[in-house]
Structure formats: structure tokens, C-alpha cells
Design a protein around this motif. Structure first.
Motif, PDB file in Angstrom:
ATOM      1  N   GLU A   1      25.543  -5.265  52.714  1.00 33.78           N
ATOM      2  CA  GLU A   1      24.240  -5.844  52.443  1.00 33.78           C
ATOM      3  C   GLU A   1      23.841  -5.869  51.251  1.00 33.78           C
ATOM      4  O   GLU A   1      24.160  -5.183  50.179  1.00 33.78           O
ATOM      5  N   CYS A   2      23.418  -7.144  50.899  1.00 34.76           N
ATOM      6  CA  CYS A   2      22.898  -7.244  49.373  1.00 34.76           C
ATOM      7  C   CYS A   2      21.858  -6.268  49.016  1.00 34.76           C
ATOM      8  O   CYS A   2      20.957  -6.073  49.832  1.00 34.76           O
ATOM      9  N   THR A   3      21.965  -5.782  47.967  1.00 37.78           N
ATOM     10  CA  THR A   3      21.041  -4.842  47.383  1.00 37.78           C
ATOM     11  C   THR A   3      19.578  -5.082  47.127  1.00 37.78           C
ATOM     12  O   THR A   3      18.708  -4.648  46.889  1.00 37.78           O
ATOM     13  N   CYS A   4      19.667  -6.589  46.951  1.00 38.36           N
ATOM     14  CA  CYS A   4      18.512  -7.158  46.550  1.00 38.36           C
ATOM     15  C   CYS A   4      17.629  -7.752  47.804  1.00 38.36           C
ATOM     16  O   CYS A   4      16.386  -7.630  47.991  1.00 38.36           O
ATOM     17  N   CYS A   5      18.391  -8.452  48.903  1.00 40.22           N
ATOM     18  CA  CYS A   5      17.497  -9.094  49.948  1.00 40.22           C
ATOM     19  C   CYS A   5      17.985  -8.419  51.329  1.00 40.22           C
ATOM     20  O   CYS A   5      17.247  -8.843  52.398  1.00 40.22           O
ATOM     21  N   GLY A   6      19.002  -7.809  51.271  1.00 34.53           N
ATOM     22  CA  GLY A   6      19.588  -7.259  52.582  1.00 34.53           C
ATOM     23  C   GLY A   6      20.362  -7.912  53.408  1.00 34.53           C
ATOM     24  O   GLY A   6      20.737  -7.572  54.340  1.00 34.53           O
TER      25      GLY A   6
ATOM     26  N   TYR B   1      29.466 -13.345  47.122  1.00 33.55           N
ATOM     27  CA  TYR B   1      28.063 -13.684  46.714  1.00 33.55           C
ATOM     28  C   TYR B   1      27.122 -13.490  47.689  1.00 33.55           C
ATOM     29  O   TYR B   1      27.248 -13.371  48.735  1.00 33.55           O
ATOM     30  N   CYS B   2      25.688 -13.670  47.582  1.00 30.29           N
ATOM     31  CA  CYS B   2      24.782 -13.527  48.279  1.00 30.29           C
ATOM     32  C   CYS B   2      24.266 -14.698  48.710  1.00 30.29           C
ATOM     33  O   CYS B   2      23.884 -15.462  47.843  1.00 30.29           O
ATOM     34  N   PRO B   3      24.334 -15.169  49.998  1.00 28.40           N
ATOM     35  CA  PRO B   3      24.108 -16.579  50.365  1.00 28.40           C
ATOM     36  C   PRO B   3      22.495 -17.035  50.123  1.00 28.40           C
ATOM     37  O   PRO B   3      22.186 -18.143  50.036  1.00 28.40           O
ATOM     38  N   ILE B   4      21.759 -15.806  50.087  1.00 27.10           N
ATOM     39  CA  ILE B   4      20.347 -15.899  49.592  1.00 27.10           C
ATOM     40  C   ILE B   4      20.045 -16.228  48.255  1.00 27.10           C
ATOM     41  O   ILE B   4      19.457 -16.983  47.616  1.00 27.10           O
ATOM     42  N   CYS B   5      20.286 -15.101  47.771  1.00 31.20           N
ATOM     43  CA  CYS B   5      20.201 -14.892  46.283  1.00 31.20           C
ATOM     44  C   CYS B   5      20.789 -15.888  45.299  1.00 31.20           C
ATOM     45  O   CYS B   5      20.214 -15.937  44.156  1.00 31.20           O
ATOM     46  N   GLN B   6      21.879 -16.314  45.808  1.00 31.37           N
ATOM     47  CA  GLN B   6      22.644 -17.305  45.039  1.00 31.37           C
ATOM     48  C   GLN B   6      22.852 -18.372  45.766  1.00 31.37           C
ATOM     49  O   GLN B   6      23.903 -19.188  45.768  1.00 31.37           O
TER      50      GLN B   6
HETATM   51 ZN   LIG Z   1      20.676 -11.336  48.256  1.00 32.01          ZN
END
Ligand SMILES: [Zn+2]
Length: 267
Positions: free
Chosen positions: A239-244, A259-264
């Protein structure tokens, strides 16, 4: 594998220990790792170590005459009074009885003896901006001349020196940029985020002793701790530490990139 923070820590761990020492013997065990292998021992013997410096991922051991230029590549290690084993390829003996060895499981590392002019010429050709010293404008101007995915350009040592796969992924996550984002589409805000995150993350990683993923240790055998702070590198499927949401991976110039598909998201 060793990137700027790890190389910097190798240097910091060795500089006080070996500066001022005289080399009395040089044993080349694996000639293939030495660039000027025929004259190497004769060139290095009887020299005094003045200091150690870093440029990008290169270690420079400055001698009273000439320099040793060392690139650790994947698994190279410079160890002070370290364990001599089947992966030891070079041994440098000092007059006080201490020694420095070069160990390398995969044997991709390279060591050369260069005079000052040769060293300058080589570094000028191969090593780009030093992250801790670069000005924002020169960073921006150099990067904006490039095409292709931003990650490819972060890994280009002739552009900015010292960033490898680990820190490129961490820097891109911190900057909210997808690794495949086209460099020429970067906005001014992206550039300034990148500039700040490059310096900030490399700095924090250096202070933490670098990252030990497999077997990195500094010159006195100490491992790094920055791997505990990694947000994306090696975290694919977590899980992304920022958005989960779940971190994904792709390939950029043959390198796995997480990479995070949402944050990036690619805008
Ligand atoms: Zn994220």
C-alpha cells in the motif's frame, strides 16, 4: 547498487583511517577489475594517501602523485582491514600494518590509476552535476534539453551524477511524478519539486548511512538504515503510505520502477 549516499558513506568511513598513510605493497588478485593492470602495482606502490573524494558514484583516492578512481558498480566494497576471502580482488598494504581491500562478488566494479589531467578529463566526460552543489538554473536548463521519460534522465550520470534506481524511484514519488512522465512536459513546479527532493532525499539517505538492500556496507563494515525510510523502492504490491492504493511497477530503460498510480498519475 551503491548510489551517491552509499558511496559518500564509504568515503566518510575511510577518510580519517587511511589519509596520510603510505602504501608499501599492492597485490592485484583479479587483474580484470583493474584498468591499467600491467603498471598498476608499480604506479601505486610507495604513494601516500592524501584524502578521499566523491564525484557522482565514483570514489577518488587522491595520492601524493596521481589518483585511484574506483566505481563499485553492483557489489563492490572497499574495506579497511576487512575479511579477505574469495571475493577479494585487490589488497593495498600500508606501512603501519593496516590494509585496504576491494571485495566484489559480481566483479563488475572497476579501479584505475589516473594522473590529475586524466582524472579531470574522465570526470568531465562521464560525471554530470553534483546534486549537493548544483544551482537550480543549471539543473533546469540541463534537464529541459532532454527528451524521454523523466526516470531515464534521472539515471543519466552525465546529466546529474549519483542517482541510481533506488533514489530515482524515491525522488519521483516525493515529487508526484510518474517514472514514464515525458521530461519536456515538466512544469516549473515539477522541476522545483524535483530539484528539492533530489537534494533532500540524497541528503537524508546519506545521514542515515545509505540503504542496505542486499549486502551494502561502508568501509568499516557498517550497514545503512535508509531502507527503512523507502516509500516505493522494493514496495511493489504494497500500500502507498500516502493514499493507501496498491503500488505498481513498470520498466524504464530496463530498470524496474515502482510508483503509486494515484499519487504519481500521468497528467
Ligand atoms: Zn499514493
Amino acid at each position: 547498487m551503491p548510489e551517491l549516499p552509499e558511496v559518500e558513506n564509504v568515503i566518510r568511513s575511510l577518510v580519517k583511517k587511511i589519509s596520510g598513510n603510505r602504501i608499501i605493497d599492492v597485490e592485484v588478485i583479479t587483474p580484470n577489475i583493474i584498468y591499467n593492470r600491467l603498471e598498476f602495482s608499480d604506479l601505486v606502490k610507495d604513494k601516500i594517501i592524501i584524502t578521499l573524494e566523491r564525484r557522482g558514484k565514483y570514489i577518488i583516492i587522491k595520492l601524493n602523485e596521481g589518483n585511484l578512481l574506483i566505481h563499485l558498480r553492483m557489489t563492490g566494497k572497499l574495506l579497511y582491514n576487512g575479511e579477505i576471502n574469495k571475493h577479494t580482488h585487490l589488497k593495498i598494504d600500508f606501512i603501519d600494518g593496516d590494509y585496504l581491500i576491494y571485495n566484489d562478488v559480481r566483479k563488475f566494479g572497476r579501479i584505475s590509476y589516473l594522473n590529475d589531467e586524466e582524472l579531470e578529463f574522465y570526470l568531465l566526460k562521464k560525471v554530470g552535476l553534483e546534486p549537493g552543489l548544483m544551482e537550480y538554473n543549471e539543473f533546469r536548463d540541463k534537464l529541459m534539453k532532454k527528451n524521454g521519460p523523466i526516470k531515464k534522465n534521472l539515471l543519466d550520470q552525465t546529466l546529474i551524477a549519483g542517482i541510481g534506481n533506488i533514489y530515482a524511484d524515491e525522488i519521483l514519488f516525493a515529487s508526484g511524478l510518474h517514472p514514464l512522465y515525458e521530461t519536456k512536459n515538466l512544469l516549473e513546479i515539477d522541476l522545483s519539486n524535483l530539484y528539492n527532493n533530489i537534494r533532500d532525499i540524497l541528503d537524508k539517505a546519506t545521514i542515515a548511512g545509505g540503504s542496505t538492500i542486499r549486502d551494502y556496507v561502508n568501509g568499516d563494515g557498517t550497514a545503512g538504515e535508509y531502507q527503512d525510510a523507502h516509500k516505493v523502492y522494493g514496495h511493489s504490491g504494497k500500500e502507498c503510505t500516502c493514499c493507501g492504493c496498491i503500488l505498481e511497477k513498470t520498466k524504464v530503460v530496463g530498470r524496474t520502477s515502482v510508483y503509486c498510480p494515484i499519487c504519481q498519475r500521468i497528467r
